[in-house]
Motif scaffolding. Structure first.
Motif, PDB file in Angstrom:
ATOM      1  N   PHE A  82     -14.679  -3.570   3.762  1.00 18.36           N
ATOM      2  CA  PHE A  82     -13.607  -3.770   4.869  1.00 18.36           C
ATOM      3  C   PHE A  82     -13.210  -5.242   4.823  1.00 18.36           C
ATOM      4  CE2 PHE A  82     -16.235  -0.852   8.352  1.00 18.36           C
ATOM      5  CZ  PHE A  82     -16.286   0.141   7.627  1.00 18.36           C
ATOM      6  N   LEU A  83     -13.969  -6.172   4.571  1.00 16.21           N
ATOM      7  CA  LEU A  83     -13.360  -7.591   4.378  1.00 16.21           C
ATOM      8  C   LEU A  83     -12.424  -7.577   3.415  1.00 16.21           C
ATOM      9  CD1 LEU A  83     -16.403  -9.936   4.613  1.00 16.21           C
ATOM     10  CD2 LEU A  83     -14.578  -9.581   6.574  1.00 16.21           C
ATOM     11  N   ALA A  84     -12.382  -6.746   2.222  1.00 19.72           N
ATOM     12  CA  ALA A  84     -11.540  -7.051   1.210  1.00 19.72           C
ATOM     13  C   ALA A  84     -10.407  -6.280   1.568  1.00 19.72           C
ATOM     14  CB  ALA A  84     -12.039  -6.574  -0.095  1.00 19.72           C
ATOM     15  N   LEU A  85     -10.498  -4.931   1.977  1.00 16.34           N
ATOM     16  CA  LEU A  85      -9.401  -4.351   2.268  1.00 16.34           C
ATOM     17  C   LEU A  85      -8.492  -4.916   3.347  1.00 16.34           C
ATOM     18  CD1 LEU A  85      -7.783  -1.259   2.436  1.00 16.34           C
ATOM     19  CD2 LEU A  85      -8.921  -1.003   4.579  1.00 16.34           C
ATOM     20  N   ALA A  86      -9.104  -5.672   4.460  1.00 18.07           N
ATOM     21  CA  ALA A  86      -8.377  -6.502   5.562  1.00 18.07           C
ATOM     22  C   ALA A  86      -7.625  -7.375   4.924  1.00 18.07           C
ATOM     23  CB  ALA A  86      -9.437  -6.816   6.569  1.00 18.07           C
ATOM     24  N   ALA A  87      -8.386  -8.143   4.094  1.00 17.63           N
ATOM     25  CA  ALA A  87      -7.528  -9.631   3.698  1.00 17.63           C
ATOM     26  C   ALA A  87      -6.602  -9.076   2.680  1.00 17.63           C
ATOM     27  CB  ALA A  87      -8.705 -10.362   2.777  1.00 17.63           C
ATOM     28  N   ARG A  88      -6.541  -8.108   1.864  1.00 15.81           N
ATOM     29  CA  ARG A  88      -5.360  -7.504   1.030  1.00 15.81           C
ATOM     30  C   ARG A  88      -4.255  -7.250   1.861  1.00 15.81           C
ATOM     31  NH1 ARG A  88      -5.042  -2.916  -2.222  1.00 15.81           N
ATOM     32  NH2 ARG A  88      -6.697  -2.011  -1.202  1.00 15.81           N
ATOM     33  N   ALA A  89      -4.727  -6.493   2.954  1.00 19.92           N
ATOM     34  CA  ALA A  89      -3.503  -6.007   3.766  1.00 19.92           C
ATOM     35  C   ALA A  89      -2.842  -7.053   4.505  1.00 19.92           C
ATOM     36  CB  ALA A  89      -3.996  -4.691   4.720  1.00 19.92           C
ATOM     37  N   ALA A  90      -3.326  -7.939   5.184  1.00 21.85           N
ATOM     38  CA  ALA A  90      -3.057  -9.089   5.823  1.00 21.85           C
ATOM     39  C   ALA A  90      -2.139  -9.863   5.106  1.00 21.85           C
ATOM     40  CB  ALA A  90      -4.166  -9.795   6.495  1.00 21.85           C
ATOM     41  N   HIS A  91      -2.795 -10.331   3.780  1.00 24.16           N
ATOM     42  CA  HIS A  91      -2.085 -11.015   3.141  1.00 24.16           C
ATOM     43  C   HIS A  91      -0.594 -10.496   2.427  1.00 24.16           C
ATOM     44  CE1 HIS A  91      -1.782 -13.864  -0.184  1.00 24.16           C
ATOM     45  NE2 HIS A  91      -1.045 -13.403  -0.915  1.00 24.16           N
ATOM     46  N   LEU A  92      -0.592  -9.059   2.134  1.00 27.64           N
ATOM     47  CA  LEU A  92       0.731  -8.493   1.983  1.00 27.64           C
ATOM     48  C   LEU A  92       1.673  -8.553   2.904  1.00 27.64           C
ATOM     49  CD1 LEU A  92      -0.442  -5.009   0.120  1.00 27.64           C
ATOM     50  CD2 LEU A  92       1.091  -7.018  -0.874  1.00 27.64           C
ATOM     51  N   ALA A  93       1.101  -8.592   4.280  1.00 28.45           N
ATOM     52  CA  ALA A  93       1.918  -8.444   5.570  1.00 28.45           C
ATOM     53  C   ALA A  93       2.367 -10.163   5.886  1.00 28.45           C
ATOM     54  CB  ALA A  93       1.079  -7.796   6.623  1.00 28.45           C
ATOM     55  N   GLY A  94       1.900 -11.036   4.978  1.00 27.70           N
ATOM     56  CA  GLY A  94       2.427 -12.352   5.136  1.00 27.70           C
ATOM     57  C   GLY A  94       1.268 -13.232   5.918  1.00 27.70           C
ATOM     58  N   PHE A  95       0.079 -12.700   6.103  1.00 27.51           N
ATOM     59  CA  PHE A  95      -1.011 -13.338   6.711  1.00 27.51           C
ATOM     60  C   PHE A  95      -2.091 -13.780   5.835  1.00 27.51           C
ATOM     61  CE2 PHE A  95       0.915 -10.887   9.821  1.00 27.51           C
ATOM     62  CZ  PHE A  95       1.522 -11.893  10.947  1.00 27.51           C
ATOM     63  N   PRO A  96      -2.154 -14.668   4.857  1.00 28.88           N
ATOM     64  CA  PRO A  96      -2.948 -14.983   3.639  1.00 28.88           C
ATOM     65  C   PRO A  96      -4.160 -15.541   4.621  1.00 28.88           C
ATOM     66  CG  PRO A  96      -1.375 -16.709   3.895  1.00 28.88           C
ATOM     67  CD  PRO A  96      -0.802 -15.813   4.657  1.00 28.88           C
ATOM     68  N   GLY A  97      -5.500 -15.193   3.852  1.00 24.01           N
ATOM     69  CA  GLY A  97      -6.600 -16.047   4.300  1.00 24.01           C
ATOM     70  C   GLY A  97      -7.231 -15.394   5.644  1.00 24.01           C
ATOM     71  N   PHE A  98      -6.831 -14.161   5.744  1.00 24.04           N
ATOM     72  CA  PHE A  98      -7.758 -13.415   6.937  1.00 24.04           C
ATOM     73  C   PHE A  98      -9.004 -12.941   6.615  1.00 24.04           C
ATOM     74  CE2 PHE A  98      -7.989  -9.197   9.262  1.00 24.04           C
ATOM     75  CZ  PHE A  98      -8.142  -9.956  10.641  1.00 24.04           C
ATOM     76  N   THR A  99      -9.865 -13.682   7.474  1.00 22.36           N
ATOM     77  CA  THR A  99     -11.389 -13.386   7.443  1.00 22.36           C
ATOM     78  C   THR A  99     -11.794 -13.208   8.974  1.00 22.36           C
ATOM     79  OG1 THR A  99     -11.729 -15.584   7.900  1.00 22.36           O
ATOM     80  CG2 THR A  99     -11.843 -15.104   5.597  1.00 22.36           C
ATOM     81  N   PRO A 100     -11.763 -11.563   9.125  1.00 22.15           N
ATOM     82  CA  PRO A 100     -11.978 -11.101  10.484  1.00 22.15           C
ATOM     83  C   PRO A 100     -13.533 -11.373  10.627  1.00 22.15           C
ATOM     84  CG  PRO A 100     -11.744  -9.196   8.756  1.00 22.15           C
ATOM     85  CD  PRO A 100     -11.288 -10.391   8.268  1.00 22.15           C
ATOM     86  N   ASP A 101     -14.033 -11.547  11.906  1.00 22.84           N
ATOM     87  CA  ASP A 101     -15.403 -11.646  12.371  1.00 22.84           C
ATOM     88  C   ASP A 101     -15.864 -10.537  13.040  1.00 22.84           C
ATOM     89  OD1 ASP A 101     -14.413 -12.301  14.728  1.00 22.84           O
ATOM     90  OD2 ASP A 101     -14.800 -14.367  14.600  1.00 22.84           O
ATOM     91  N   ALA A 102     -15.055  -9.575  13.385  1.00 22.05           N
ATOM     92  CA  ALA A 102     -15.115  -8.502  14.285  1.00 22.05           C
ATOM     93  C   ALA A 102     -14.373  -7.229  13.934  1.00 22.05           C
ATOM     94  CB  ALA A 102     -14.766  -8.649  15.972  1.00 22.05           C
ATOM     95  N   CYS A 103     -15.201  -5.998  13.788  1.00 19.83           N
ATOM     96  CA  CYS A 103     -14.411  -4.745  13.469  1.00 19.83           C
ATOM     97  C   CYS A 103     -14.994  -3.880  14.582  1.00 19.83           C
ATOM     98  CB  CYS A 103     -14.936  -4.155  12.259  1.00 19.83           C
ATOM     99  SG  CYS A 103     -14.362  -2.786  11.506  1.00 19.83           S
ATOM    100  N   LEU A 104     -13.851  -3.390  15.179  1.00 22.47           N
ATOM    101  CA  LEU A 104     -14.262  -2.356  16.370  1.00 22.47           C
ATOM    102  C   LEU A 104     -14.012  -0.971  15.684  1.00 22.47           C
ATOM    103  CD1 LEU A 104     -14.619  -1.267  19.451  1.00 22.47           C
ATOM    104  CD2 LEU A 104     -12.032  -1.755  19.592  1.00 22.47           C
ATOM    105  N   ILE A 105     -15.037   0.104  15.780  1.00 20.57           N
ATOM    106  CA  ILE A 105     -14.740   1.271  15.215  1.00 20.57           C
ATOM    107  C   ILE A 105     -14.455   2.195  16.468  1.00 20.57           C
ATOM    108  CG2 ILE A 105     -15.648   2.914  13.686  1.00 20.57           C
ATOM    109  CD1 ILE A 105     -17.244   0.896  12.420  1.00 20.57           C
ATOM    110  N   ASN A 106     -13.278   2.937  16.257  1.00 19.80           N
ATOM    111  CA  ASN A 106     -12.891   3.900  17.572  1.00 19.80           C
ATOM    112  C   ASN A 106     -13.052   5.269  17.092  1.00 19.80           C
ATOM    113  OD1 ASN A 106     -10.197   1.744  18.464  1.00 19.80           O
ATOM    114  ND2 ASN A 106     -12.344   1.911  19.442  1.00 19.80           N
ATOM    115  N   ARG A 107     -13.368   6.213  17.680  1.00 19.09           N
ATOM    116  CA  ARG A 107     -13.730   7.699  17.290  1.00 19.09           C
ATOM    117  C   ARG A 107     -13.062   8.406  18.355  1.00 19.09           C
ATOM    118  NH1 ARG A 107     -19.094  11.108  17.276  1.00 19.09           N
ATOM    119  NH2 ARG A 107     -18.699  10.992  19.467  1.00 19.09           N
ATOM    120  N   TYR A 108     -12.029   9.131  17.972  1.00 16.55           N
ATOM    121  CA  TYR A 108     -11.157   9.985  18.996  1.00 16.55           C
ATOM    122  C   TYR A 108     -11.479  11.531  18.678  1.00 16.55           C
ATOM    123  CZ  TYR A 108      -8.033   5.972  19.411  1.00 16.55           C
ATOM    124  OH  TYR A 108      -7.663   4.786  19.613  1.00 16.55           O
ATOM    125  N   GLU A 109     -11.783  12.066  19.856  1.00 22.26           N
ATOM    126  CA  GLU A 109     -12.000  13.554  19.565  1.00 22.26           C
ATOM    127  C   GLU A 109     -10.779  14.283  20.248  1.00 22.26           C
ATOM    128  OE1 GLU A 109     -15.578  13.214  22.053  1.00 22.26           O
ATOM    129  OE2 GLU A 109     -14.673  14.351  23.697  1.00 22.26           O
TER     130      GLU A 109
END
Ligand code: MD6
Ligand code: FE
Length: 209
Positions: A82-109
């Motif tokens: 999760f951390l690797a994917l988030a950092a890679r996506a953020a970097h591409l979008a122009g936000f280098p060094g993103f290290t999230p400390d929270a991941c909310l998981i939503n489930r929609y029925e």
């Protein structure tokens, strides 16, 4: 990469199915639950969290908590993928060094939705949010800086990742009711991960709406 607005990009089909086993492990330890809003309504989206901090809501307000209120235990650890994917996506979008400390998981029925809201319970708005969509598709409402601003409708498919930060960080957004369907990976659900930097919540006060 598609620019939705200054500071917000869509990375189509960026995430892969290999996130799914980790999600199943997390939800075995911290099951999805329908939380109560401060106003006492049960949310149609079922939620859980992983990482050092988890977003929760109940009658006393919205806040980040290091523990699952249902068990009193820490939330399951943030999987490294999760951390690797988030950092890679953020970097591409122009936000280098993103290290999230929270991941909310939503489930929609089918029928579940998310009303227009701003993500403003975090302490550091300089950090972006990375949002990963899995399973059934959704229409994402991408609005402006007032709740009443007209919102664009963006269809999000399995694997799509949205990154937003900087000037887009406090835009209103939501999700229209999910249409029934069956996805090979997630079955009758849409799953959304939102990875954020919640920041120092040791002196946390709750937000009441
Ligand atoms: C969802 N997402 O896509 C709900 N918030 O299910 C959000 O509320 C959200 O996608 C902040 C940033 C990105 C998001
Ligand atoms: Fe949000």
């Amino acid at each position: 990469m598609i620019e939705l607005a200054p500071g917000a990009v869509l990375l189509p089909n960026f995430a892969a199915d290999d996130l799914w086993p980790a999600i199943q492990q997390i939800t075995a330890a911290a099951p999805f639950r329908h939380m109560l809003t401060p106003g006492g309504f049960k949310m149609s989206v079922a939620m859980t969290n992983c990482g050092p901090l988890g977003w929760v809501t109940d009658r006393s307000g919205y806040r980040y908590s290091p523990t699952d209120p249902q068990t009193g235990s820490p939330w399951p650890a943030m999987p490294p993928e999760f951390l690797a994917l988030a950092a890679r996506a953020a970097h591409l979008a122009g936000f280098p060094g993103f290290t999230p400390d929270a991941c909310l998981i939503n489930r929609y029925e089918p029928g579940a939705k998310m009303s227009l809201h701003q993500d403003n319970d975090e302490h550091d708005f300089s950090q972006p949010i990375v949002s990963v969509s899995l399973g059934l598709p959704a229409i994402f409402l991408f609005g402006g800086f007032e709740r009443s601003d007209k919102a664009a409708r963006i269809k999000l498919h399995h694997g799509d990742v949205v990154v937003w930060g900087g000037p887009a960080r406090l835009r209103y957004h939501g999700v229209l009711p999910i249409k029934p369907g069956e996805h090979p990976l997630t079955g009758p659900y849409r799953i959304n991960l939102t990875l954020r930097t919640a920041g120092d919540v040791t002196m946390e006060t709750v937000r009441r709406l």
